[in-house]
Design an enzyme around this catalytic site. Structure first.
Site, PDB file in Angstrom:
ATOM      1  N   LYS A 101       0.913  -1.071   0.126  1.00  0.00           N
ATOM      2  CA  LYS A 101      -0.080   0.008   0.053  1.00  0.00           C
ATOM      3  C   LYS A 101       0.725   1.177  -0.077  1.00  0.00           C
ATOM      4  O   LYS A 101       0.547   2.254  -0.063  1.00  0.00           O
ATOM      5  CB  LYS A 101      -1.070  -0.039   1.104  1.00  0.00           C
ATOM      6  CG  LYS A 101      -0.231   0.271   2.432  1.00  0.00           C
ATOM      7  CD  LYS A 101      -1.447   0.423   3.530  1.00  0.00           C
ATOM      8  CE  LYS A 101      -0.706   0.240   5.154  1.00  0.00           C
ATOM      9  NZ  LYS A 101      -1.980   0.449   5.891  1.00  0.00           N
ATOM     10  N   ASP A 102       2.115   1.120   0.474  1.00  0.00           N
ATOM     11  CA  ASP A 102       2.945   2.241   0.348  1.00  0.00           C
ATOM     12  C   ASP A 102       3.626   2.673  -1.049  1.00  0.00           C
ATOM     13  O   ASP A 102       4.102   3.708  -1.407  1.00  0.00           O
ATOM     14  CB  ASP A 102       4.249   2.143   1.033  1.00  0.00           C
ATOM     15  CG  ASP A 102       3.927   1.987   2.675  1.00  0.00           C
ATOM     16  OD1 ASP A 102       2.753   2.653   2.999  1.00  0.00           O
ATOM     17  OD2 ASP A 102       4.898   1.613   3.695  1.00  0.00           O
TER      18      ASP A 102
ATOM     19  N   ARG B  46      -8.515   8.130   4.477  1.00  0.00           N
ATOM     20  CA  ARG B  46      -9.810   7.038   4.130  1.00  0.00           C
ATOM     21  C   ARG B  46     -10.195   6.682   5.308  1.00  0.00           C
ATOM     22  O   ARG B  46     -11.434   6.496   5.371  1.00  0.00           O
ATOM     23  CB  ARG B  46      -8.888   6.115   3.500  1.00  0.00           C
ATOM     24  CG  ARG B  46      -9.403   4.766   3.131  1.00  0.00           C
ATOM     25  CD  ARG B  46      -8.793   3.544   2.515  1.00  0.00           C
ATOM     26  NE  ARG B  46      -7.703   3.168   3.582  1.00  0.00           N
ATOM     27  CZ  ARG B  46      -8.045   2.396   4.807  1.00  0.00           C
ATOM     28  NH1 ARG B  46      -8.744   1.944   4.949  1.00  0.00           N
ATOM     29  NH2 ARG B  46      -6.704   2.095   5.645  1.00  0.00           N
ATOM     30  N   ARG B  47      -9.653   6.286   6.427  1.00  0.00           N
ATOM     31  CA  ARG B  47     -10.055   5.548   7.688  1.00  0.00           C
ATOM     32  C   ARG B  47     -10.976   6.726   8.340  1.00  0.00           C
ATOM     33  O   ARG B  47     -12.451   6.687   8.703  1.00  0.00           O
ATOM     34  CB  ARG B  47      -9.273   5.293   8.601  1.00  0.00           C
ATOM     35  CG  ARG B  47      -8.215   3.949   8.210  1.00  0.00           C
ATOM     36  CD  ARG B  47      -7.057   3.868   9.004  1.00  0.00           C
ATOM     37  NE  ARG B  47      -6.434   2.524   8.726  1.00  0.00           N
ATOM     38  CZ  ARG B  47      -5.145   2.386   8.790  1.00  0.00           C
ATOM     39  NH1 ARG B  47      -4.525   3.377   9.299  1.00  0.00           N
ATOM     40  NH2 ARG B  47      -4.663   1.190   8.614  1.00  0.00           N
TER      41      ARG B  47
ATOM     42  N   ARG C  24       0.736   9.999  14.038  1.00  0.00           N
ATOM     43  CA  ARG C  24       1.994   9.617  13.248  1.00  0.00           C
ATOM     44  C   ARG C  24       2.832   8.580  14.049  1.00  0.00           C
ATOM     45  O   ARG C  24       2.778   8.764  15.340  1.00  0.00           O
ATOM     46  CB  ARG C  24       2.588  10.877  12.646  1.00  0.00           C
ATOM     47  CG  ARG C  24       1.669  11.500  11.450  1.00  0.00           C
ATOM     48  CD  ARG C  24       1.614  10.525  10.100  1.00  0.00           C
ATOM     49  NE  ARG C  24       2.796  10.134   9.978  1.00  0.00           N
ATOM     50  CZ  ARG C  24       3.923  10.737   9.290  1.00  0.00           C
ATOM     51  NH1 ARG C  24       3.903  12.047   9.061  1.00  0.00           N
ATOM     52  NH2 ARG C  24       4.868   9.996   9.040  1.00  0.00           N
TER      53      ARG C  24
ATOM     54  N   ARG D 212       3.045   4.736  17.883  1.00  0.00           N
ATOM     55  CA  ARG D 212       1.600   5.006  18.036  1.00  0.00           C
ATOM     56  C   ARG D 212       1.012   4.272  19.164  1.00  0.00           C
ATOM     57  O   ARG D 212       0.185   4.791  19.960  1.00  0.00           O
ATOM     58  CB  ARG D 212       0.758   4.654  16.759  1.00  0.00           C
ATOM     59  CG  ARG D 212       0.894   5.769  15.602  1.00  0.00           C
ATOM     60  CD  ARG D 212       0.277   5.355  14.356  1.00  0.00           C
ATOM     61  NE  ARG D 212       1.034   4.712  13.488  1.00  0.00           N
ATOM     62  CZ  ARG D 212       0.706   4.282  12.335  1.00  0.00           C
ATOM     63  NH1 ARG D 212      -0.634   4.354  11.761  1.00  0.00           N
ATOM     64  NH2 ARG D 212       1.455   3.574  11.393  1.00  0.00           N
TER      65      ARG D 212
ATOM     66  N   CYS E 173      -2.787   9.308  -1.260  1.00  0.00           N
ATOM     67  CA  CYS E 173      -3.048   9.523   0.240  1.00  0.00           C
ATOM     68  C   CYS E 173      -3.685  10.812   0.473  1.00  0.00           C
ATOM     69  O   CYS E 173      -4.270  10.788   1.697  1.00  0.00           O
ATOM     70  CB  CYS E 173      -1.788   9.124   0.935  1.00  0.00           C
ATOM     71  SG  CYS E 173      -0.571  10.568   0.838  1.00  0.00           S
TER      72      CYS E 173
END
Length: 361
Positions: free
Chosen positions: A98-99, A149-150, A167, A173, A261
């Protein structure tokens, strides 16, 4: 490992004549675990080869006080690694798929997409809220996520919650969640938590009706130099056919939407009885405006075959010579068709407004 038994049997015969394969990775614990898992698969296939892991920090690892969507750089977690690949300092790089942007820099390709782990998002709760769900958290509880997105999907679904950027790598996190009193919960990719061995922290798995996932989430991609045939042959046997075709459709959908993103775009794919189902959606930043559709295509999921290389192999940055071209094109066309369907219904306006609002804040 997917495909037929011949792949592993012939892998050693086809191995390049080099002794040490240098593997690039980010420095975070999760990145190292993911890279180690890929190296372990390669060692099992090529016991005669040595592997050296070279870890480095990326722009995304260094800039921790700004939301990812604000930095304005598409290759936040890949640029430094690709620079090392370009200079022949490493032979391959392991990424969270996904990166990887849907358009790679010239000269690079994704030579392998490994079998996908759980692609869903998970909720990790502050210790005082263990046993809760997002729905049962108190009014105005703050939920941390670095993903537009979330946040867009969950704001729409759980309007009583507040969403705030958080972040750092997974360790950072989780520490912020546990030690500060700022967040009631944070949202993370389930696959990352599983790879770290932190399944016990997952208080809730978010299913597609609550939160669809990011393009490529849960899968690992191996990036190589596009013309390095030895390394392409070396890593190509790691392709998982079903994961490859799902992710190819997802990446084609995102590329055709011109998403990234900085805008909320999400997907869900499933393969069943020769049918590939792709659901894709776009959201406004606050989740108030959204659009999603599902399409399907008939796709034969092949066993890996030995028909020889294709001439022009790249589709959305992926080279998979051992998966039939026809299946790959069907997956790509599914992604493009779904994007066109959403665009025809006004998705571009939602995305343009989301991009402008994100840039303005």
């Amino acid at each position: 490992m997917s495909g037929n038994g011949n792949a592993a049997a012939t892998a050693e015969e086809n191995s390049p004549k080099m002794k040490v394969i240098r593997v690039g990775t980010r420095k975070s614990q999760l990145a190292r675990i993911q890279t180690d898992s890929v190296v372990a698969m390669l060692k099992a296939l090529y016991p005669g080869l040595q592997f050296e892991i070279i870890a480095m920090s990326t722009t995304g690892d260094k800039i921790l006080d700004t939301a990812l969507s604000k930095i304005g750089e598409k290759s936040l977690f890949t640029k430094e690694l690709e620079h090392a690949l370009e200079k022949n300092e490493v032979d391959l790089v392991v990424h969270s798929l996904k990166d990887l942007p849907t358009v790679l820099p010239p000269g690079f390709t994704i030579g392998a997409i490994c079998k996908r782990e759980n692609p869903y998002d998970a909720v990790v709760f502050h210790p005082k809220f263990v046993g809760k769900t997002l729905e049962t958290l108190p009014e105005k509880s703050v939920v941390g996520t670095s993903s537009l997105r979330r946040a867009a999907q969950l704001q729409r679904k759980f309007p009583h919650l507040e969403f705030k950027s958080i972040r750092g790598n997974l360790n950072t996190r989780l520490r912020k969640l546990d030690e500060l009193q700022e967040f009631s919960a944070i949202i993370l990719a389930a696959a990352g938590l599983q790879r770290m061995g932190w399944q016990n922290r997952m208080g809730q798995i978010l299913h597609p009706e609550e939160c669809m996932y990011a393009v490529g989430q849960g899968a690992l991609g191996v990036e190589v130099r596009a013309k390095d045939q030895d390394i392409l042959d070396l890593v190509g046997v790691l392709h998982d056919p079903e994961t490859l075709l799902c992710c190819l459709a997802e990446r084609a959908f995102l590329r055709h939407l011109e998403g990234g993103c900085s805008v909320p775009v999400a997907v869900h794919t499933a393969m069943k009885d020769g049918q590939l189902y792709l659901t894709g959606g776009v959201w406004s930043l606050d989740g108030s405006d959204s659009m999603q559709e599902t399409m399907q295509a008939t796709i034969h999921v092949p066993a890996q075959h030995e028909d020889g290389p294709e001439d022009n192999p790249q589709l959305v940055g992926i080279t998979a010579r051992n998966i039939p071209r026809e299946a790959q094109l069907a997956a790509e066309n599914l992604g493009i068709s779904l994007a066109n369907l959403l665009l025809s219904k006004g998705a571009k306006n939602i995305l343009d407004v989301a991009r402008q609002l994100n840039d303005a804040h």
